[in-house]
Design an enzyme around this catalytic site. Structure first.
Site, PDB file in Angstrom:
ATOM      1  CE1 TYR A 286      -8.502  16.901 -14.934  1.00  0.00           C
ATOM      2  CE2 TYR A 286      -6.203  17.497 -15.262  1.00  0.00           C
ATOM      3  CZ  TYR A 286      -7.397  16.985 -15.762  1.00  0.00           C
ATOM      4  OH  TYR A 286      -7.480  16.548 -17.051  1.00  0.00           O
ATOM      5  CG  PHE A 296     -16.146  15.628 -15.825  1.00  0.00           C
ATOM      6  CD1 PHE A 296     -15.122  16.333 -16.422  1.00  0.00           C
ATOM      7  CD2 PHE A 296     -16.791  16.194 -14.741  1.00  0.00           C
ATOM      8  CE1 PHE A 296     -14.746  17.567 -15.956  1.00  0.00           C
ATOM      9  CE2 PHE A 296     -16.416  17.443 -14.265  1.00  0.00           C
ATOM     10  CZ  PHE A 296     -15.376  18.132 -14.872  1.00  0.00           C
ATOM     11  CG  ASP A 297     -10.402  14.994 -17.614  1.00  0.00           C
ATOM     12  OD1 ASP A 297      -9.765  13.922 -17.702  1.00  0.00           O
ATOM     13  OD2 ASP A 297     -10.026  16.056 -18.135  1.00  0.00           O
ATOM     14  CB  ILE A 315     -12.859  26.274 -18.460  1.00  0.00           C
ATOM     15  CG1 ILE A 315     -12.329  25.650 -17.164  1.00  0.00           C
ATOM     16  CG2 ILE A 315     -13.296  25.217 -19.442  1.00  0.00           C
ATOM     17  CD1 ILE A 315     -13.356  24.774 -16.455  1.00  0.00           C
ATOM     18  CE1 TYR A 341     -14.988  22.375 -21.506  1.00  0.00           C
ATOM     19  CE2 TYR A 341     -15.525  21.725 -19.258  1.00  0.00           C
ATOM     20  CZ  TYR A 341     -14.628  21.792 -20.311  1.00  0.00           C
ATOM     21  OH  TYR A 341     -13.374  21.284 -20.163  1.00  0.00           O
ATOM     22  CG  PHE A 358     -12.014  20.967 -11.773  1.00  0.00           C
ATOM     23  CD1 PHE A 358     -11.461  20.004 -12.591  1.00  0.00           C
ATOM     24  CD2 PHE A 358     -12.989  21.792 -12.294  1.00  0.00           C
ATOM     25  CE1 PHE A 358     -11.858  19.864 -13.897  1.00  0.00           C
ATOM     26  CE2 PHE A 358     -13.394  21.670 -13.616  1.00  0.00           C
ATOM     27  CZ  PHE A 358     -12.829  20.695 -14.427  1.00  0.00           C
TER      28      PHE A 358
END
Length: 366
Positions: A286, A296-297, A315, A341, A358
């Protein structure tokens, strides 16, 4: 007509009121005792409290301006006893954003199970038949209704005569044969006769049927075989290319769809492997971004990210958005704050109330 779009469940604990506000229309289909019993003999009752729809008795009450508080009703869904009746089926629909209260009377915990549902009517998009509208538009332009009064004659067209484009050819009478042939005719006749070496080679060449074949026929057969092989290879390449183009075309035509909680997804590629379901352990690649494009990731190499689907290990947007993917599929998820979040955010990279994007790929299902 309603369609199930996602699983839902909740645990009811004795002595604790459970308030449920569904994020989408919800149908409860099963009520069951927990696998761990606090009382193996006692009966457990599930009670359900809901708001009664308000009704106006007369126009006078509207003019008074007095608004009565909403009235509630309480009913019993079922009573369960270990060893006798440990689960019961139900068909209760909870409407989106409405508040409902569940309580358990007894000592044992109870699980409610059901599905998020889509109650869109079948005669509304996306379930209406687009072909009907196409047929209607085609019938509106039926060429058979065109009047036959309009006629065109060849004299109305300014066409160039074909006579100027062709040259007339006259057959010449063949010359009478002479008693003595010309030298050139003799040379041609001699060249058409096979030499002794060619005659000898022709005698040695035989076809599979046993009949004699002329020199060079074997080479021609081999050339034909090679041509057929190359044609077959070309056909296979074209078929593969068409299949690839079709997959790419299907990916381009994929439309964004919305799931429970406002999660949206769009398939960039549909795989051909098994389908991910609740309880499966899935391995993912991902890339996580904010709406401004900031990453961010990510997990794009090395060991894939693995989790159990539908168990709250990630999540909520992932539990809802990954369900239904096939191994090999690539999907874009747009997750609203309430399924990500929320108001708190996560660390420095994810601000509060952030919408997350994502790009995910399902690698494996265990």
């Amino acid at each position: 007509m309603s369609i199930a779009i996602g699983l839902w469940s909740v645990q009811l604990t004795p002595g604790k009121e459970e308030v449920i506000v569904p994020q989408a229309d919800l149908r409860i289909t099963n009520v069951a005792l927990s696998d761990e019993l606090a009382d193996s003999n006692g009966r457990t009752t599930v009670k359900f409290t809901y708001v009664t729809p308000m009704q106006m008795d007369s126009d006078d009450e509207e003019e008074d301006g007095d608004v009565e508080p909403p009235q509630t009703n309480t009913t019993v869904i079922c009573s369960l006893t270990p060893g006798k009746i440990e689960q019961a089926t139900a068909d209760i629909i909870l409407e989106q954003d409405e508040e409902y209260l569940f309580t358990v009377v007894g000592k044992n915990s109870v699980y409610l199970t059901g599905n998020y549902i889509d109650q869109t009517s079948a005669d509304h998009p996306p379930f209406d038949d687009e072909d009907d509208s196409d047929m209607d538009s085609e019938d509106a332009y039926d060429l058979r209704d065109v009047s036959s009064d309009v006629e065109m004659h060849a004299d109305d067209f300014d066409l160039e005569s074909d006579a100027s484009r062709f040259e007339e050819v006259h057959d010449e009478e063949p010359a009478k044969a002479q008693k003595r042939p010309r030298e050139s005719d003799v040379v041609d006749a001699d060249s058409s006769k096979p030499s002794k070496a060619e005659k000898k080679q022709n005698k040695k060449l035989k076809a599979e049927s046993g009949k004699a074949v002329a020199a060079g026929a074997e080479k021609k057969d081999e050339e034909k075989k090679e041509e057929k092989k190359s044609e077959k290879k070309d056909e296979k390449k074209e078929a593969k290319k068409d299949k690839k183009d079709k997959k790419e075309g299907d990916a381009k035509e994929a439309k964004e769809q919305e799931l429970a909680g406002g999660v949206k997804f769009k398939d960039a590629k549909v795989g051909s492997g098994p389908t991910a379901k609740k309880g499966n352990t899935v391995s993912m690649r991902y890339i996580g971004k904010l709406t401004n494009g900031k990453v961010f990731d990510s997990n794009t190499k090395g060991k894939p990210f693995t989790f159990q689907l539908g168990k709250g290990e990630v999540i909520k947007g992932w539990d809802v958005g990954i369900a239904g993917m096939q191994v090999g599929s690539e999907r874009k998820l747009t997750i609203p704050p309430n399924m990500g979040y929320g108001k708190r955010g996560a660390g420095k990279d994810i601000p509060p109330n952030a919408t997350l994007i994502f790009e995910v790929k399902l690698i494996e299902i265990k």
